[in-house]
Design a protein around this motif. Sequence first.
Motif, PDB file in Angstrom:
ATOM      1  N   HIS A 120      -4.768   5.196  13.997  1.00  0.00           N
ATOM      2  CA  HIS A 120      -5.089   5.681  12.661  1.00  0.00           C
ATOM      3  C   HIS A 120      -4.314   4.846  11.636  1.00  0.00           C
ATOM      4  N   PRO A 121      -4.950   4.498  10.506  1.00  0.00           N
ATOM      5  CA  PRO A 121      -4.275   3.689   9.486  1.00  0.00           C
ATOM      6  C   PRO A 121      -2.949   4.281   8.996  1.00  0.00           C
ATOM      7  N   LEU A 122      -2.833   5.606   8.941  1.00  0.00           N
ATOM      8  CA  LEU A 122      -1.567   6.211   8.518  1.00  0.00           C
ATOM      9  C   LEU A 122      -0.443   5.810   9.460  1.00  0.00           C
ATOM     10  N   PHE A 123      -0.695   5.856  10.772  1.00  0.00           N
ATOM     11  CA  PHE A 123       0.348   5.509  11.728  1.00  0.00           C
ATOM     12  C   PHE A 123       0.580   4.002  11.795  1.00  0.00           C
ATOM     13  N   PHE A 164       0.566   2.199   9.206  1.00  0.00           N
ATOM     14  CA  PHE A 164       1.433   2.068   8.034  1.00  0.00           C
ATOM     15  C   PHE A 164       2.852   2.538   8.357  1.00  0.00           C
ATOM     16  N   LEU A 165       2.977   3.727   8.938  1.00  0.00           N
ATOM     17  CA  LEU A 165       4.292   4.287   9.258  1.00  0.00           C
ATOM     18  C   LEU A 165       5.072   3.367  10.198  1.00  0.00           C
ATOM     19  N   ARG A 166       4.374   2.821  11.172  1.00  0.00           N
ATOM     20  CA  ARG A 166       5.032   1.977  12.179  1.00  0.00           C
ATOM     21  C   ARG A 166       5.647   0.722  11.586  1.00  0.00           C
ATOM     22  N   THR A 167       5.080   0.217  10.519  1.00  0.00           N
ATOM     23  CA  THR A 167       5.551  -1.057   9.960  1.00  0.00           C
ATOM     24  C   THR A 167       6.623  -0.892   8.903  1.00  0.00           C
ATOM     25  N   ASN A 215       8.924  10.353  -3.204  1.00  0.00           N
ATOM     26  CA  ASN A 215       8.234   9.242  -3.851  1.00  0.00           C
ATOM     27  C   ASN A 215       7.309   8.497  -2.896  1.00  0.00           C
ATOM     28  N   GLY A 216       7.178   9.001  -1.670  1.00  0.00           N
ATOM     29  CA  GLY A 216       6.275   8.387  -0.704  1.00  0.00           C
ATOM     30  C   GLY A 216       6.886   7.263   0.107  1.00  0.00           C
ATOM     31  N   ASN A 217       8.203   7.129   0.066  1.00  0.00           N
ATOM     32  CA  ASN A 217       8.891   6.091   0.840  1.00  0.00           C
ATOM     33  C   ASN A 217       9.234   6.611   2.232  1.00  0.00           C
ATOM     34  N   VAL A 218       8.883   5.832   3.239  1.00  0.00           N
ATOM     35  CA  VAL A 218       9.254   6.176   4.607  1.00  0.00           C
ATOM     36  C   VAL A 218      10.737   5.825   4.746  1.00  0.00           C
ATOM     37  N   VAL A 219      11.573   6.848   4.862  1.00  0.00           N
ATOM     38  CA  VAL A 219      13.017   6.654   4.821  1.00  0.00           C
ATOM     39  C   VAL A 219      13.636   6.640   6.219  1.00  0.00           C
ATOM     40  N   TYR A 220      13.190   7.525   7.091  1.00  0.00           N
ATOM     41  CA  TYR A 220      13.776   7.637   8.423  1.00  0.00           C
ATOM     42  C   TYR A 220      12.685   7.699   9.485  1.00  0.00           C
ATOM     43  N   MET A 240       0.839  -1.183   0.000  1.00  0.00           N
ATOM     44  CA  MET A 240       0.000   0.000   0.000  1.00  0.00           C
ATOM     45  C   MET A 240       0.884   1.247   0.000  1.00  0.00           C
ATOM     46  N   SER A 241       0.447   2.272  -0.687  1.00  0.00           N
ATOM     47  CA  SER A 241       1.172   3.540  -0.791  1.00  0.00           C
ATOM     48  C   SER A 241       0.734   4.499   0.306  1.00  0.00           C
ATOM     49  N   ILE A 242       1.654   5.330   0.745  1.00  0.00           N
ATOM     50  CA  ILE A 242       1.326   6.345   1.749  1.00  0.00           C
ATOM     51  C   ILE A 242       0.258   7.308   1.226  1.00  0.00           C
ATOM     52  N   TYR A 243       0.160   7.422  -0.087  1.00  0.00           N
ATOM     53  CA  TYR A 243      -0.781   8.371  -0.677  1.00  0.00           C
ATOM     54  C   TYR A 243      -2.228   7.883  -0.667  1.00  0.00           C
ATOM     55  N   LYS A 244      -2.475   6.694  -0.166  1.00  0.00           N
ATOM     56  CA  LYS A 244      -3.838   6.146  -0.107  1.00  0.00           C
ATOM     57  C   LYS A 244      -4.581   6.537   1.161  1.00  0.00           C
ATOM     58  N   PHE A 245      -3.903   7.187   2.088  1.00  0.00           N
ATOM     59  CA  PHE A 245      -4.512   7.483   3.381  1.00  0.00           C
ATOM     60  C   PHE A 245      -5.212   8.833   3.383  1.00  0.00           C
ATOM     61  N   GLU A 246      -6.226   8.908   4.228  1.00  0.00           N
ATOM     62  CA  GLU A 246      -6.945  10.159   4.477  1.00  0.00           C
ATOM     63  C   GLU A 246      -6.982  10.392   5.974  1.00  0.00           C
ATOM     64  N   PHE A 247      -7.100  11.648   6.349  1.00  0.00           N
ATOM     65  CA  PHE A 247      -7.228  12.018   7.745  1.00  0.00           C
ATOM     66  C   PHE A 247      -8.031  13.301   7.796  1.00  0.00           C
ATOM     67  N   LYS A 248      -8.256  13.804   8.976  1.00  0.00           N
ATOM     68  CA  LYS A 248      -9.117  14.973   9.130  1.00  0.00           C
ATOM     69  C   LYS A 248      -8.355  16.177   9.665  1.00  0.00           C
ATOM     70  N   LYS A 249      -8.776  17.333   9.157  1.00  0.00           N
ATOM     71  CA  LYS A 249      -8.315  18.596   9.723  1.00  0.00           C
ATOM     72  C   LYS A 249      -9.065  18.811  11.036  1.00  0.00           C
TER      73      LYS A 249
END
Length: 170
Positions: free
Chosen positions: A103-106, A108-111, A146-151, A1-10
């Motif tokens: 949240h699904p974004l986190f 994703f980030l965690r893994t 490019n949406g890659n979690v690097v660090y 899955m790409s990081i660009y698939k996530f949504e969140f709220k303001k």
Amino acid sequence: MSIYKFEFKKVNQQSVSMEQYKGKVLLIFNSATKCGYTKQYDAIEALYEKYHDKGLEVLDFPSNQFMNQAPGSSKEIASFCQMKFGTKFETFDKIDVNGKQAHPLFKFLRTKKAVDYPKTKPSLIDRLRGIDSIKWNFTKFLVDRNGNVVYRFSPSFTPEEMERFIKELI
């Protein structure tokens, strides 16, 4: 899955898609206003101002999961950050970063297998909690254009120490 698939709220509950950040370098972090690391907002804002025109975006996600250090509504937290630290980057709606309600974004980030700074052995708590968990407020992630979690940076790793990594990705 790409990081660009996530949504969140303001804070006003309007949905935001990560798609709008395609091609940008992203600094994503979980925050709290009553934490010892809250003073990092000054340095994060300085990085934002210095590199925003070069493609850096900062995404701030308050989380009240660590000793209730992010009390108040999302709007109150955003207002606090703007008034006390002069933040111009956006503070988003409060979320969970660990557990079943994370949240699904986190999730994703965690893994993602990012380079973790500082490099340390996982503590007993980390091993019990799961190595991919967020340890505390102000865990920071750098995502390339490019949406890659690097660090991935620990809360104690300062924004000033992160600058060389941002320069590398800009």
